[in-house]
Enzyme design. Structure first.
Site, short mmCIF file in Angstrom:
data_model
loop_
_atom_site.label_atom_id
_atom_site.label_comp_id
_atom_site.label_asym_id
_atom_site.label_seq_id
_atom_site.Cartn_x
_atom_site.Cartn_y
_atom_site.Cartn_z
CB VAL A 3 -0.97 0.00 1.21
CG1 VAL A 3 -1.72 1.30 1.32
CG2 VAL A 3 -1.93 -1.18 1.10
N GLY A 17 3.30 3.83 -1.00
CA GLY A 17 3.90 4.19 -2.26
C GLY A 17 3.07 3.87 -3.49
CG HIS A 18 -0.28 0.95 -5.50
ND1 HIS A 18 0.37 0.69 -6.68
CD2 HIS A 18 -1.57 0.66 -5.71
CE1 HIS A 18 -0.49 0.25 -7.56
NE2 HIS A 18 -1.69 0.23 -7.01
CG PHE A 19 -2.10 5.32 -7.17
CD1 PHE A 19 -1.86 6.04 -8.32
CD2 PHE A 19 -2.55 4.01 -7.28
CE1 PHE A 19 -2.05 5.46 -9.57
CE2 PHE A 19 -2.74 3.43 -8.52
CZ PHE A 19 -2.49 4.16 -9.66
#
Length: 130
Positions: free
Chosen positions: A41, A43-45
């Site tokens: 989660v 760093g993912h967007f």
């Protein structure tokens, strides 16, 4: 049934937290609590953290893999298609329901759906074969 006792993976690669299998009905359920501490989660967007959709699909695959291993059936995923309807975000508890639609000796076709708060977020069709 605890996935970590059946699946040949170690955390963090076990992507379901708990599951149930109803053999006579031909379905399995599992759940995944999406946490902001999940390293996928972060760093993912970064502006709005979401749980990667491919990992949601993999959660459904792992649900059926656990059933296959529990029944001592040797099959692997050979085809999957998924439709993503909304993202999963930290704090969501995703509930997967996977139904075995066509069960033959050398092939299983399964349909899975993921829900958060009874709202559908993913639908997948998966084929497993020897």
């Amino acid at each position: 049934m605890k996935p970590e006792q059946i699946l040949p993976y170690a955390k963090p690669w076990i992507l379901i937290d708990d599951m149930q299998y109803e053999e006579s009905a031909g379905w399995a359920t599992s759940k995944k609590l999406v946490s902001s501490s999940d390293h996928y989660v972060r760093g993912h967007f970064p502006e709005q953290s979401i749980y990667p959709g491919v990992l949601l699909a993999e959660g459904m695959v792992q649900t059926i893999e656990a059933v296959l291993l529990h029944e001592k059936i040797c099959m692997k995923l050979v085809e999957a298609t998924s439709r993503f309807l909304r993202p999963a975000v930290p704090g969501d508890e995703v509930h997967f329901v996977v139904k075995i639609c066509d069960r033959q000796a050398d092939r299983w076709v399964c349909e899975g759906t993921g829900f958060v708060d009874e709202q559908q977020m993913i639908h997948s069709t998966m084929t497993f074969a020897k």
